[in-house]
Design a protein around this motif. Structure first.
Motif, PDB file in Angstrom:
ATOM      1  N   ILE A 113     -64.326  49.131 -96.908  1.00  0.00           N
ATOM      2  CA  ILE A 113     -63.229  50.278 -96.041  1.00  0.00           C
ATOM      3  C   ILE A 113     -63.835  50.491 -95.480  1.00  0.00           C
ATOM      4  O   ILE A 113     -63.642  50.613 -93.764  1.00  0.00           O
ATOM      5  N   LYS A 114     -65.559  51.646 -94.887  1.00  0.00           N
ATOM      6  CA  LYS A 114     -66.641  51.548 -94.132  1.00  0.00           C
ATOM      7  C   LYS A 114     -66.036  50.924 -93.315  1.00  0.00           C
ATOM      8  O   LYS A 114     -66.630  51.580 -92.207  1.00  0.00           O
ATOM      9  N   LYS A 115     -66.842  49.720 -93.821  1.00  0.00           N
ATOM     10  CA  LYS A 115     -67.367  48.436 -92.468  1.00  0.00           C
ATOM     11  C   LYS A 115     -66.184  47.830 -92.385  1.00  0.00           C
ATOM     12  O   LYS A 115     -66.376  47.042 -91.561  1.00  0.00           O
ATOM     13  N   ARG A 116     -64.653  48.427 -93.056  1.00  0.00           N
ATOM     14  CA  ARG A 116     -63.498  47.577 -92.519  1.00  0.00           C
ATOM     15  C   ARG A 116     -63.393  45.972 -92.504  1.00  0.00           C
ATOM     16  O   ARG A 116     -63.173  45.328 -91.902  1.00  0.00           O
ATOM     17  N   LEU A 117     -64.130  45.600 -93.856  1.00  0.00           N
ATOM     18  CA  LEU A 117     -63.870  44.603 -94.028  1.00  0.00           C
ATOM     19  C   LEU A 117     -62.313  43.651 -94.150  1.00  0.00           C
ATOM     20  O   LEU A 117     -61.351  45.080 -94.311  1.00  0.00           O
ATOM     21  N   SER A 118     -62.177  43.083 -94.730  1.00  0.00           N
ATOM     22  CA  SER A 118     -60.659  42.226 -94.334  1.00  0.00           C
ATOM     23  C   SER A 118     -60.082  42.868 -95.842  1.00  0.00           C
ATOM     24  O   SER A 118     -60.900  43.054 -96.798  1.00  0.00           O
ATOM     25  N   ALA A 119     -59.087  42.862 -95.879  1.00  0.00           N
ATOM     26  CA  ALA A 119     -58.345  43.231 -96.721  1.00  0.00           C
ATOM     27  C   ALA A 119     -58.437  42.727 -98.053  1.00  0.00           C
ATOM     28  O   ALA A 119     -58.005  43.444 -99.477  1.00  0.00           O
ATOM     29  N   LEU A 120     -58.622  41.331 -98.572  1.00  0.00           N
ATOM     30  CA  LEU A 120     -58.725  40.362 -99.137  1.00  0.00           C
ATOM     31  C   LEU A 120     -60.741  40.427 -99.706  1.00  0.00           C
ATOM     32  O   LEU A 120     -60.414  40.913-100.934  1.00  0.00           O
ATOM     33  N   GLU A 121     -60.749  41.255 -99.150  1.00  0.00           N
ATOM     34  CA  GLU A 121     -62.740  41.316 -99.447  1.00  0.00           C
ATOM     35  C   GLU A 121     -62.658  42.773-100.131  1.00  0.00           C
ATOM     36  O   GLU A 121     -62.948  43.365-101.813  1.00  0.00           O
ATOM     37  N   ILE A 122     -61.586  43.574 -99.597  1.00  0.00           N
ATOM     38  CA  ILE A 122     -62.138  44.761-100.628  1.00  0.00           C
ATOM     39  C   ILE A 122     -60.331  44.787-101.644  1.00  0.00           C
ATOM     40  O   ILE A 122     -61.160  45.895-102.447  1.00  0.00           O
ATOM     41  N   LYS A 123     -59.694  44.270-101.528  1.00  0.00           N
ATOM     42  CA  LYS A 123     -58.925  43.830-102.918  1.00  0.00           C
ATOM     43  C   LYS A 123     -59.676  43.257-103.809  1.00  0.00           C
ATOM     44  O   LYS A 123     -59.783  43.693-105.008  1.00  0.00           O
ATOM     45  N   ARG A 124     -60.240  42.548-103.865  1.00  0.00           N
ATOM     46  CA  ARG A 124     -61.632  42.054-104.467  1.00  0.00           C
ATOM     47  C   ARG A 124     -62.534  42.202-105.401  1.00  0.00           C
ATOM     48  O   ARG A 124     -62.549  42.878-106.460  1.00  0.00           O
ATOM     49  N   ARG A 125     -62.959  43.812-104.070  1.00  0.00           N
ATOM     50  CA  ARG A 125     -63.835  44.606-104.637  1.00  0.00           C
ATOM     51  C   ARG A 125     -63.540  45.243-105.666  1.00  0.00           C
ATOM     52  O   ARG A 125     -63.667  46.453-106.815  1.00  0.00           O
ATOM     53  N   LYS A 126     -62.007  46.220-105.038  1.00  0.00           N
ATOM     54  CA  LYS A 126     -61.147  47.130-106.408  1.00  0.00           C
ATOM     55  C   LYS A 126     -60.714  46.269-108.138  1.00  0.00           C
ATOM     56  O   LYS A 126     -61.230  46.516-108.809  1.00  0.00           O
ATOM     57  N   PHE A 127     -60.613  44.984-107.358  1.00  0.00           N
ATOM     58  CA  PHE A 127     -60.222  43.948-108.982  1.00  0.00           C
ATOM     59  C   PHE A 127     -61.919  44.359-109.717  1.00  0.00           C
ATOM     60  O   PHE A 127     -61.658  44.195-110.829  1.00  0.00           O
ATOM     61  N   ASP A 128     -62.788  44.076-108.951  1.00  0.00           N
ATOM     62  CA  ASP A 128     -64.304  43.744-109.737  1.00  0.00           C
ATOM     63  C   ASP A 128     -64.279  45.547-110.717  1.00  0.00           C
ATOM     64  O   ASP A 128     -64.846  45.199-112.133  1.00  0.00           O
ATOM     65  N   TYR A 129     -63.854  46.477-109.373  1.00  0.00           N
ATOM     66  CA  TYR A 129     -64.277  47.636-110.063  1.00  0.00           C
ATOM     67  C   TYR A 129     -63.181  47.777-111.458  1.00  0.00           C
ATOM     68  O   TYR A 129     -63.693  48.519-112.691  1.00  0.00           O
ATOM     69  N   VAL A 130     -61.516  47.372-111.026  1.00  0.00           N
ATOM     70  CA  VAL A 130     -61.176  48.457-112.678  1.00  0.00           C
ATOM     71  C   VAL A 130     -61.676  47.143-113.593  1.00  0.00           C
ATOM     72  O   VAL A 130     -60.864  47.160-114.664  1.00  0.00           O
ATOM     73  N   GLU A 131     -61.487  45.954-113.015  1.00  0.00           N
ATOM     74  CA  GLU A 131     -62.141  45.066-114.721  1.00  0.00           C
ATOM     75  C   GLU A 131     -63.556  45.453-115.578  1.00  0.00           C
ATOM     76  O   GLU A 131     -62.946  45.766-116.538  1.00  0.00           O
ATOM     77  N   HIS A 132     -63.943  46.315-114.426  1.00  0.00           N
ATOM     78  CA  HIS A 132     -65.520  46.883-115.333  1.00  0.00           C
ATOM     79  C   HIS A 132     -64.871  48.113-116.100  1.00  0.00           C
ATOM     80  O   HIS A 132     -64.865  48.273-117.015  1.00  0.00           O
ATOM     81  N   LEU A 133     -63.962  48.548-115.511  1.00  0.00           N
ATOM     82  CA  LEU A 133     -63.665  50.034-115.682  1.00  0.00           C
ATOM     83  C   LEU A 133     -62.831  49.894-117.033  1.00  0.00           C
ATOM     84  O   LEU A 133     -62.959  50.797-118.205  1.00  0.00           O
ATOM     85  N   SER A 134     -61.566  48.850-117.563  1.00  0.00           N
ATOM     86  CA  SER A 134     -60.904  47.902-117.983  1.00  0.00           C
ATOM     87  C   SER A 134     -61.907  47.668-119.383  1.00  0.00           C
ATOM     88  O   SER A 134     -61.251  48.476-120.759  1.00  0.00           O
ATOM     89  N   TRP A 135     -62.963  47.143-119.251  1.00  0.00           N
ATOM     90  CA  TRP A 135     -63.506  46.710-120.220  1.00  0.00           C
ATOM     91  C   TRP A 135     -64.155  47.750-120.600  1.00  0.00           C
ATOM     92  O   TRP A 135     -64.514  47.851-122.237  1.00  0.00           O
ATOM     93  N   MET A 136     -64.575  49.030-120.171  1.00  0.00           N
ATOM     94  CA  MET A 136     -65.426  49.938-120.841  1.00  0.00           C
ATOM     95  C   MET A 136     -64.359  50.256-122.222  1.00  0.00           C
ATOM     96  O   MET A 136     -64.863  50.908-122.889  1.00  0.00           O
ATOM     97  N   LEU A 137     -63.299  50.809-121.313  1.00  0.00           N
ATOM     98  CA  LEU A 137     -61.794  51.369-122.100  1.00  0.00           C
ATOM     99  C   LEU A 137     -61.805  50.436-123.613  1.00  0.00           C
ATOM    100  O   LEU A 137     -60.651  51.375-124.477  1.00  0.00           O
ATOM    101  N   ARG A 138     -61.944  49.707-123.401  1.00  0.00           N
ATOM    102  CA  ARG A 138     -61.530  48.320-124.707  1.00  0.00           C
ATOM    103  C   ARG A 138     -62.734  48.944-125.522  1.00  0.00           C
ATOM    104  O   ARG A 138     -62.309  48.956-126.586  1.00  0.00           O
ATOM    105  N   GLN A 139     -63.545  49.014-125.116  1.00  0.00           N
ATOM    106  CA  GLN A 139     -64.780  49.519-126.484  1.00  0.00           C
ATOM    107  C   GLN A 139     -64.500  51.260-126.914  1.00  0.00           C
ATOM    108  O   GLN A 139     -64.490  51.070-128.047  1.00  0.00           O
ATOM    109  N   ARG A 140     -63.741  51.807-126.144  1.00  0.00           N
ATOM    110  CA  ARG A 140     -63.439  53.712-126.058  1.00  0.00           C
ATOM    111  C   ARG A 140     -62.215  53.058-127.509  1.00  0.00           C
ATOM    112  O   ARG A 140     -61.554  53.838-128.354  1.00  0.00           O
TER     113      ARG A 140
END
Length: 317
Positions: free
Chosen positions: A39-66
């Motif tokens: 966001i700070k470097k104003r990368l493309s919306a697609l790249e921001i979306k991809r990174r957010k997806f990776d973040y959500v995937e990790h948190l979702s995996w962690m919540l599955r363990q819980r």
């Protein structure tokens, strides 16, 4: 015994940092900073979306363990007599140091403190087995096994572990008292002597590994030891008396069994198992989060299996 059942590994956060569900693991931080950087470097919306997806995937995996861990705990709360579920953890917060004063001032801030810690072995819906640890007690493998066995013996004396109880599921964190070969050997020993058919040692992902049963307990005690109305404790008997009184008056604990003891010494379990564990063949034991020790009637032996996360699925051998 080397693991005979290997499940497909999913990416797991790896950290030696102190653990708490409220803190970020290195993977959490990496994903969050990647999004902020994009966001700070104003990368493309697609790249921001991809990174957010990776973040959500990790948190979702962690919540599955819980969620998997929570289903296990609920078996105990529901009164399943065939399964014993324990969650263990140690609190070394300075609020337990003696003498404890609610108001810190120039007269007491520099005085020597007797460093008391607290080990909690919690059996949901059955028992809060609390052990006060004095400064001379050395933690590590021997301590982890001793506190686990003390809680188990207490449950046997209460009649909560009868002949029908054949599975023991242990929820632990990644501390040195749990992540060691001697603990795995004791798990196998409990099966070999036919106390249980299955002993399973469970860790949640590093930096997310604490459970509400123990963390909630420690937070409650910290509030009692630092909040208004606390007159202070100068000695260990006063500390025990104060905590016993507060537990009896607390609405969340008044109907529950709470035992407070002192753990003074540990048996030398590591020396007891010396020469009986193939240390050179069993390596990297901290990587798998789940270890299972199961009795095999056909061969009258204990099979040791592992998988890397609680939500991983596979076909047992």
């Amino acid at each position: 015994s080397a693991a005979s059942d290997v499940y497909k590994r999913q990416p797991t956060p790896s950290s030696s940092l102190s653990t708490s569900p409220q803190k970020e693991c290195p993977r959490c931080q990496e994903c969050r900073l990647a999004v902020e950087d994009a966001i700070k470097k104003r990368l493309s919306a697609l790249e921001i979306k991809r990174r957010k997806f990776d973040y959500v995937e990790h948190l979702s995996w962690m919540l599955r363990q819980r969620k998997c861990m929570e289903r296990i705990v609920q078996m105990s709360i529901a009164g399943n007599k065939e399964v014993l579920v324990e969650n263990g953890d140690k609190c070394g917060d300075e609020c337990l140091f003696i003498p404890a004063d609610y108001r810190t001032n120039a007269d007491n801030v520099s005085l020597y403190k007797f460093r008391v810690a607290l080990q909690a072995n919690v059996y949901a819906g059955k028992l809060f087995h609390l052990s006060l640890l004095l400064p001379h007690l050395v933690t590590g493998a021997n301590f982890g096994i001793q506190s686990m066995l003390n809680g188990l013996v207490a449950m046997v004396k209460l009649g909560e572990v009868g002949p029908s109880c054949r599975q023991f599921l242990r929820g632990v964190d990644g501390g040195s008292e749990n992540n060691n070969l001697a603990s795995l050997a004791m798990n196998s020993m409990l099966v070999k002597v036919r106390r249980f058919d299955v002993v399973q040692q469970i860790r949640l992902p590093p930096s997310h590994s604490h459970h509400w049963l123990t963390d909630g307990l420690f937070s409650t005690i910290e509030g009692w030891m630092t909040g208004q109305g606390f007159a202070g404790c100068a000695t260990l008997p006063e500390l025990v008396e104060y905590l016993t009184k507060r537990f009896s008056q607390a609405s969340g604990y008044a109907s529950k069994r709470v035992e407070i003891n002192f753990l003074l010494v540990n048996f030398a379990y590591t020396k007891w198992f010396k020469g009986h564990v193939e240390e050179k063949q069993v390596t990297r034991i901290g990587d798998p989060l789940i270890w299972r020790h199961i009795w095999v009637p056909e061969t009258k032996t204990v099979r040791v299996q592992y998988k890397y996360a609680l939500s991983d699925e596979g076909v047992p051998m």
